[in-house]
Design a protein around this motif. Structure first.
Motif, short mmCIF file in Angstrom:
data_model
loop_
_atom_site.label_atom_id
_atom_site.label_comp_id
_atom_site.label_asym_id
_atom_site.label_seq_id
_atom_site.Cartn_x
_atom_site.Cartn_y
_atom_site.Cartn_z
N PRO A 197 75.56 -13.72 1.86
CA PRO A 197 75.08 -12.69 2.79
C PRO A 197 75.14 -11.28 2.19
O PRO A 197 74.18 -10.51 2.34
CB PRO A 197 76.02 -12.83 4.00
N MET A 198 76.23 -10.94 1.51
CA MET A 198 76.33 -9.62 0.92
C MET A 198 75.33 -9.45 -0.22
O MET A 198 74.75 -8.38 -0.42
CB MET A 198 77.75 -9.36 0.42
N SER A 199 75.10 -10.52 -0.97
CA SER A 199 74.12 -10.47 -2.06
C SER A 199 72.73 -10.16 -1.52
O SER A 199 72.00 -9.33 -2.07
CB SER A 199 74.11 -11.80 -2.81
N VAL A 200 72.36 -10.83 -0.43
CA VAL A 200 71.04 -10.59 0.18
C VAL A 200 70.97 -9.17 0.76
O VAL A 200 69.94 -8.50 0.65
CB VAL A 200 70.75 -11.65 1.26
N LEU A 201 72.05 -8.71 1.36
CA LEU A 201 72.07 -7.36 1.93
C LEU A 201 71.88 -6.30 0.84
O LEU A 201 71.07 -5.38 0.98
CB LEU A 201 73.38 -7.11 2.67
N LEU A 202 72.62 -6.42 -0.26
CA LEU A 202 72.48 -5.46 -1.35
C LEU A 202 71.09 -5.54 -1.96
O LEU A 202 70.50 -4.52 -2.33
CB LEU A 202 73.54 -5.72 -2.42
N ASP A 203 70.54 -6.74 -2.06
CA ASP A 203 69.18 -6.92 -2.55
C ASP A 203 68.19 -6.19 -1.65
O ASP A 203 67.24 -5.55 -2.12
CB ASP A 203 68.86 -8.42 -2.58
N PHE A 204 68.40 -6.27 -0.36
CA PHE A 204 67.53 -5.63 0.62
C PHE A 204 67.54 -4.11 0.47
O PHE A 204 66.50 -3.46 0.62
CB PHE A 204 67.98 -6.02 2.03
N MET A 205 68.70 -3.55 0.16
CA MET A 205 68.84 -2.09 0.18
C MET A 205 68.27 -1.40 -1.05
O MET A 205 68.12 -0.18 -1.06
CB MET A 205 70.31 -1.71 0.31
N MET A 206 67.91 -2.15 -2.12
CA MET A 206 67.53 -1.51 -3.37
C MET A 206 66.07 -1.72 -3.71
O MET A 206 65.52 -2.81 -3.52
CB MET A 206 68.44 -2.02 -4.49
N ASN A 207 65.44 -0.67 -4.22
CA ASN A 207 64.00 -0.66 -4.47
C ASN A 207 63.66 -1.13 -5.88
O ASN A 207 64.49 -1.68 -6.60
CB ASN A 207 63.44 0.74 -4.21
N ASP A 208 62.41 -0.86 -6.31
CA ASP A 208 61.95 -1.35 -7.61
C ASP A 208 62.51 -0.57 -8.79
O ASP A 208 62.20 -0.90 -9.94
CB ASP A 208 60.42 -1.34 -7.66
N GLU A 209 63.34 0.43 -8.54
CA GLU A 209 63.99 1.14 -9.63
C GLU A 209 64.84 0.21 -10.49
O GLU A 209 65.03 0.46 -11.68
CB GLU A 209 64.85 2.28 -9.06
N ILE A 210 65.33 -0.87 -9.90
CA ILE A 210 66.18 -1.79 -10.65
C ILE A 210 65.41 -3.04 -11.10
O ILE A 210 66.03 -4.02 -11.52
CB ILE A 210 67.42 -2.21 -9.82
N ASP A 211 64.09 -2.98 -11.04
CA ASP A 211 63.27 -4.12 -11.45
C ASP A 211 62.57 -3.91 -12.79
O ASP A 211 61.98 -4.85 -13.33
CB ASP A 211 62.21 -4.44 -10.39
N ARG A 212 62.59 -2.71 -13.32
CA ARG A 212 61.90 -2.44 -14.59
C ARG A 212 62.67 -3.05 -15.75
O ARG A 212 63.89 -3.27 -15.66
CB ARG A 212 61.75 -0.93 -14.79
#
Length: 440
Positions: A197-212
């Protein structure tokens, strides 16, 4: 029941552990009294712990003057736990500082936490050891010690990385220009795999800045990554010949219970999709049951599902919306997950409660809310054909979009059945009753 410390950890989210520290006078290496030949610089890596802030592990630098038999541990993970801390964190303006502490006391603290304590002695020249020791002694002074924390770009481990890079004349950064193994989001997912649950929550809160795509240098925001990079680095010695940056390494303490973080992010996608489909399908099933059977229980369950889902998705959606507008958390800006959950989602909470009491207005309002949210979710998927919409949020889409579609479908079906002529509804009810009697 959740412990208060765990609740505080969840609110803190991506903060790192602050290890114990105590004030001390300026050591001899800070005053120029220590000789480089007498000094040793140690990189210490502590494995992840149990609470959210410690999931990432921790790291510190140790300076030893072996002739004087003096040593200190320098920890860049200190922060103030006071009444203003949560407000500063929410605004993205939380200040950390470097502290110093007893080496033995700190090691015993982590051992008591059953966390690995791994030590690497750096193969530096006497001049390089003096540079590192003096910088650490100066950094810990009150006028120098504070910095603005950023989980990925400026934390208690990147500060160690930068210090080692300075000592090696930029050789660490040069070697770390190579592409990283994975993105920051993928690293985050594997380190948060201990709590879905916390993993999904943190995933939800972060944008594409951490996808490059990132470099190995950027991956060294993690203690384990920095440890591995330092172990692999060959530097030019005093004779100009390449030599390992690690002179020797050892384990002060090794846990027999804890496992290292997984090497890859866990493959949760199918399970998350199954959960989304189940919750969306449940809403449709309850709507059919209520209308065809006139079940009060079905209405109560449908209202309860709306209230719970509205709260579970609406709170983080509202927090994300606010943080994207008014805080300095750059990883929350322009977040595509707002197509999926936002302040509108929170309306399902009061309307769901009203539905349990039989409110017809609540039905109409829930239909409008979920139809709009479903349309926004579909729009967010369609927009992914455009280059700016490249956020890796497919597992959030897999979870939330089926729920919105199911809820919209449930209340859409509810409205269709409600408009059937009374005779047709009665006939449908009789047919269902007869079918149920014929069923063995």
């Amino acid at each position: 029941m959740l412990r208060p410390s765990l609740i505080a950890s969840c609110l803190l989210g991506l903060l790192l552990l602050a290890a114990p520290a105590r004030a001390a006078s300026m050591p001899p290496w800070g005053t120029g009294e220590s000789q480089g030949e007498d000094l040793a610089i140690l990189l210490v890596t502590f494995s992840p712990g149990d609470d959210v802030p410690s999931w990432w592990g921790h790291g510190s630098l140790v300076v030893e003057d072996r002739r004087r038999q003096m040593s200190r541990l320098y920890n860049y993970g200190m922060f103030s736990f006071d009444e203003a801390m949560l407000a500063r964190f929410a605004m993205g303006r939380l200040e950390f500082w470097v502290g110093q502490s007893s080496v033995g006391g700190t090691f015993r603290y982590y051992q008591a936490e059953d966390r690995d304590v791994r030590v690497q002695e750096l193969n530096l020249t006497p001049e390089q050891r003096v540079v590192v020791a003096k910088r650490l002694a100066e950094n810990v002074l009150p006028e120098n010690r504070e910095y603005l924390y950023h989980h990925y770009n400026d934390n208690c481990v990147t500060r160690l990385r930068d210090m080692i890079d300075v000592a090696t004349g930029g050789q660490l950064r040069e070697a770390d220009r190579a592409p990283g193994r994975m993105t920051l989001r993928e690293h985050t997912r594997r380190y948060t795999a201990v709590n879905a649950p916390m993993s999904v929550l943190l995933d939800f809160m972060m944008n594409d800045e951490i996808d490059r795509p990132i470099t190995k240098w950027e991956e060294a925001f993690l203690p384990d990554e920095l440890e591995a990079q330092v172990a692999a680095l060959q530097v030019k010695g005093a004779d100009g010949q390449p030599a390992s940056l690690v002179a020797k390494s050892w384990n002060y303490y090794e846990s027999s219970q804890r496992q290292r973080p997984p090497a890859e992010p866990p493959p949760w996608g199918p399970w998350i999709l199954a959960l989304g489909l189940a919750l969306g399908g449940l809403a449709v099933g309850l709507a059919v049951w209520e209308r065809q059977r006139g079940s009060r229980v079905a209405r109560l369950l449908l209202g309860l599902e709306n209230a719970v889902v509205g709260l579970a998705l609406g709170l983080p959606g509202t927090a994300l919306f606010i943080m994207g507008l008014v805080t300095d958390h750059t990883v929350t800006f322009r977040n595509e997950n707002l197509f999926l959950a936002n302040p509108l989602t929170l309306l399902a909470l009061p309307f769901g409660v009203a539905l349990t009491w039989g409110s017809q207005k609540a039905r109409t309002r829930l239909f409008k809310v979920w139809t709009l949210l479903a349309a926004l979710g579909v729009l967010g998927v369609v927009l992914k054909v455009l280059p700016p919409f490249d956020q890796d949020n497919w597992r959030l889409i897999a979870l939330i979009l089926p729920i919105s579609l199911g809820m919209a479908g449930a209340f859409g079906l509810d409205r269709v059945l409600a408009r059937l002529p009374r005779a047709d509804r009665a006939s449908a009810g009789r047919r269902d009753a007869v079918a149920s009697l014929k069923t063995p």
